[in-house]
Design a protein around this motif. Sequence first.
Motif, PDB file in Angstrom:
ATOM      1  N   THR A  91       0.850  -1.180   0.000  1.00 15.38           N
ATOM      2  CA  THR A  91       0.000   0.000   0.000  1.00 15.38           C
ATOM      3  C   THR A  91       0.892   1.239   0.000  1.00 15.38           C
ATOM      4  O   THR A  91       1.910   1.268   0.703  1.00 15.38           O
ATOM      5  CB  THR A  91      -0.968  -0.031   1.207  1.00 15.38           C
ATOM      6  OG1 THR A  91      -1.970   0.975   1.021  1.00 15.38           O
ATOM      7  CG2 THR A  91      -0.271   0.174   2.537  1.00 15.38           C
ATOM      8  N   PRO A  92       0.574   2.231  -0.812  1.00  9.18           N
ATOM      9  CA  PRO A  92       1.437   3.406  -0.937  1.00  9.18           C
ATOM     10  C   PRO A  92       1.731   4.047   0.417  1.00  9.18           C
ATOM     11  O   PRO A  92       0.829   4.276   1.217  1.00  9.18           O
ATOM     12  CB  PRO A  92       0.617   4.340  -1.837  1.00  9.18           C
ATOM     13  CG  PRO A  92      -0.205   3.414  -2.666  1.00  9.18           C
ATOM     14  CD  PRO A  92      -0.555   2.274  -1.756  1.00  9.18           C
ATOM     15  N   PRO A 103      13.391   1.339  -6.751  1.00  8.64           N
ATOM     16  CA  PRO A 103      13.789   2.659  -7.240  1.00  8.64           C
ATOM     17  C   PRO A 103      12.656   3.675  -7.043  1.00  8.64           C
ATOM     18  O   PRO A 103      11.496   3.378  -7.334  1.00  8.64           O
ATOM     19  CB  PRO A 103      14.047   2.421  -8.730  1.00  8.64           C
ATOM     20  CG  PRO A 103      14.413   0.972  -8.825  1.00  8.64           C
ATOM     21  CD  PRO A 103      13.614   0.281  -7.747  1.00  8.64           C
ATOM     22  N   ALA A 104      13.005   4.855  -6.534  1.00  8.77           N
ATOM     23  CA  ALA A 104      11.991   5.873  -6.227  1.00  8.77           C
ATOM     24  C   ALA A 104      11.206   6.271  -7.468  1.00  8.77           C
ATOM     25  O   ALA A 104      10.039   6.648  -7.379  1.00  8.77           O
ATOM     26  CB  ALA A 104      12.663   7.094  -5.608  1.00  8.77           C
ATOM     27  N   SER A 105      11.833   6.143  -8.640  1.00  3.88           N
ATOM     28  CA  SER A 105      11.174   6.542  -9.884  1.00  3.88           C
ATOM     29  C   SER A 105       9.996   5.633 -10.245  1.00  3.88           C
ATOM     30  O   SER A 105       9.174   5.987 -11.077  1.00  3.88           O
ATOM     31  CB  SER A 105      12.187   6.525 -11.033  1.00  3.88           C
ATOM     32  OG  SER A 105      12.726   5.230 -11.180  1.00  3.88           O
ATOM     33  N   TYR A 106       9.899   4.462  -9.610  1.00  6.41           N
ATOM     34  CA  TYR A 106       8.850   3.498  -9.974  1.00  6.41           C
ATOM     35  C   TYR A 106       7.501   3.793  -9.328  1.00  6.41           C
ATOM     36  O   TYR A 106       6.473   3.338  -9.826  1.00  6.41           O
ATOM     37  CB  TYR A 106       9.251   2.082  -9.558  1.00  6.41           C
ATOM     38  CG  TYR A 106      10.208   1.362 -10.492  1.00  6.41           C
ATOM     39  CD1 TYR A 106      10.886   2.033 -11.502  1.00  6.41           C
ATOM     40  CD2 TYR A 106      10.419  -0.002 -10.348  1.00  6.41           C
ATOM     41  CE1 TYR A 106      11.764   1.359 -12.338  1.00  6.41           C
ATOM     42  CE2 TYR A 106      11.298  -0.686 -11.183  1.00  6.41           C
ATOM     43  CZ  TYR A 106      11.962   0.002 -12.175  1.00  6.41           C
ATOM     44  OH  TYR A 106      12.815  -0.676 -12.998  1.00  6.41           O
ATOM     45  N   THR A 107       7.508   4.475  -8.193  1.00  8.45           N
ATOM     46  CA  THR A 107       6.254   4.619  -7.445  1.00  8.45           C
ATOM     47  C   THR A 107       5.980   6.065  -7.081  1.00  8.45           C
ATOM     48  O   THR A 107       6.903   6.865  -6.906  1.00  8.45           O
ATOM     49  CB  THR A 107       6.279   3.779  -6.143  1.00  8.45           C
ATOM     50  OG1 THR A 107       7.370   4.219  -5.332  1.00  8.45           O
ATOM     51  CG2 THR A 107       6.429   2.299  -6.434  1.00  8.45           C
ATOM     52  N   VAL A 108       4.713   6.396  -6.935  1.00  4.73           N
ATOM     53  CA  VAL A 108       4.305   7.741  -6.531  1.00  4.73           C
ATOM     54  C   VAL A 108       4.745   8.003  -5.096  1.00  4.73           C
ATOM     55  O   VAL A 108       5.259   9.072  -4.776  1.00  4.73           O
ATOM     56  CB  VAL A 108       2.774   7.896  -6.684  1.00  4.73           C
ATOM     57  CG1 VAL A 108       2.317   9.264  -6.207  1.00  4.73           C
ATOM     58  CG2 VAL A 108       2.364   7.663  -8.134  1.00  4.73           C
ATOM     59  N   GLN A 109       4.500   7.047  -4.216  1.00  3.57           N
ATOM     60  CA  GLN A 109       5.003   7.059  -2.850  1.00  3.57           C
ATOM     61  C   GLN A 109       5.724   5.733  -2.643  1.00  3.57           C
ATOM     62  O   GLN A 109       5.331   4.740  -3.242  1.00  3.57           O
ATOM     63  CB  GLN A 109       3.852   7.086  -1.844  1.00  3.57           C
ATOM     64  CG  GLN A 109       3.150   8.394  -1.695  1.00  3.57           C
ATOM     65  CD  GLN A 109       2.151   8.284  -0.551  1.00  3.57           C
ATOM     66  OE1 GLN A 109       2.522   8.195   0.610  1.00  3.57           O
ATOM     67  NE2 GLN A 109       0.881   8.236  -0.903  1.00  3.57           N
ATOM     68  N   SER A 164      -0.579   3.211  -8.029  1.00  2.00           N
ATOM     69  CA  SER A 164       0.379   4.261  -7.633  1.00  2.00           C
ATOM     70  C   SER A 164       1.788   4.011  -8.188  1.00  2.00           C
ATOM     71  O   SER A 164       2.783   4.268  -7.511  1.00  2.00           O
ATOM     72  CB  SER A 164       0.430   4.416  -6.104  1.00  2.00           C
ATOM     73  OG  SER A 164      -0.808   4.886  -5.615  1.00  2.00           O
ATOM     74  N   LEU A 165       1.830   3.505  -9.421  1.00  2.00           N
ATOM     75  CA  LEU A 165       3.125   3.255 -10.071  1.00  2.00           C
ATOM     76  C   LEU A 165       3.373   4.294 -11.161  1.00  2.00           C
ATOM     77  O   LEU A 165       2.423   4.840 -11.735  1.00  2.00           O
ATOM     78  CB  LEU A 165       3.123   1.859 -10.711  1.00  2.00           C
ATOM     79  CG  LEU A 165       2.906   0.684  -9.765  1.00  2.00           C
ATOM     80  CD1 LEU A 165       2.684  -0.600 -10.555  1.00  2.00           C
ATOM     81  CD2 LEU A 165       4.090   0.527  -8.817  1.00  2.00           C
ATOM     82  N   HIS A 166       4.648   4.566 -11.428  1.00  2.00           N
ATOM     83  CA  HIS A 166       5.035   5.325 -12.615  1.00  2.00           C
ATOM     84  C   HIS A 166       5.364   4.293 -13.685  1.00  2.00           C
ATOM     85  O   HIS A 166       6.354   3.572 -13.581  1.00  2.00           O
ATOM     86  CB  HIS A 166       6.242   6.212 -12.328  1.00  2.00           C
ATOM     87  CG  HIS A 166       5.930   7.355 -11.417  1.00  2.00           C
ATOM     88  ND1 HIS A 166       4.927   8.266 -11.673  1.00  2.00           N
ATOM     89  CD2 HIS A 166       6.490   7.743 -10.243  1.00  2.00           C
ATOM     90  CE1 HIS A 166       4.880   9.159 -10.706  1.00  2.00           C
ATOM     91  NE2 HIS A 166       5.808   8.861  -9.820  1.00  2.00           N
ATOM     92  N   LEU A 167       4.505   4.206 -14.698  1.00  2.00           N
ATOM     93  CA  LEU A 167       4.621   3.085 -15.622  1.00  2.00           C
ATOM     94  C   LEU A 167       5.737   3.247 -16.650  1.00  2.00           C
ATOM     95  O   LEU A 167       6.299   2.241 -17.095  1.00  2.00           O
ATOM     96  CB  LEU A 167       3.280   2.851 -16.331  1.00  2.00           C
ATOM     97  CG  LEU A 167       2.138   2.419 -15.398  1.00  2.00           C
ATOM     98  CD1 LEU A 167       0.860   2.264 -16.200  1.00  2.00           C
ATOM     99  CD2 LEU A 167       2.478   1.123 -14.684  1.00  2.00           C
TER     100      LEU A 167
END
Length: 179
Positions: A91-92, A103-109, A164-167
């Motif tokens: 969960t975010p 990697p921080a770039s993969y998720t919003v939180q 909540s992912l950065h796709l």
Amino acid sequence: MSAFRPYGVVLHCTASRFGDAREIAAWHRARGFDGIGYGRVVRNGVRRARDPYDVATDGLVERGRADTVVGAHCAAGGMNRATIGICCVGTPGFVPDGATRAPASYTVQPYLTAKQAYSLVAELASLCRAHGWDPQGTFRWQRRDVPVITQHSDHDRGKPLCASLHLDPIRRAVAAALR
Ligand SMILES: [Zn+2]
């Protein structure tokens, strides 16, 4: 349930701090589904609410519903009939104590563990290879071009936090894994 052929995936999170395929199957049965609605579960090393983090099950990919059977994970856009649902436990805003973050770039939180991210990318690459999908491509569905890799919030406004992912970074990592 009828047989089908998937054209892509929709990614989800459990919105819980713990879980595994068996636990999720029980949640889904309680909602009236015919067992687990997802095709894959990517674990985070915490099976039950009070369990300590277990590195051995962090990133473990469990099979859920068979890929040849219509899923129950994203009715919006008719995605159950076009895609496999892949659910990351988590969960975010929560990362299990003792786990390394993705990697921080993969998720919003922060919430995915590094091992989950690695397994998710590997599983996506394996599905792309098996089905001949381009991870950065699209498929035609109900008169729309739908990306091969999407998440629940792309289809359902009622699920803004799933997953909540950065796709784009994830799609790039899958493409790199296929080269
Ligand atoms: Zn979802």
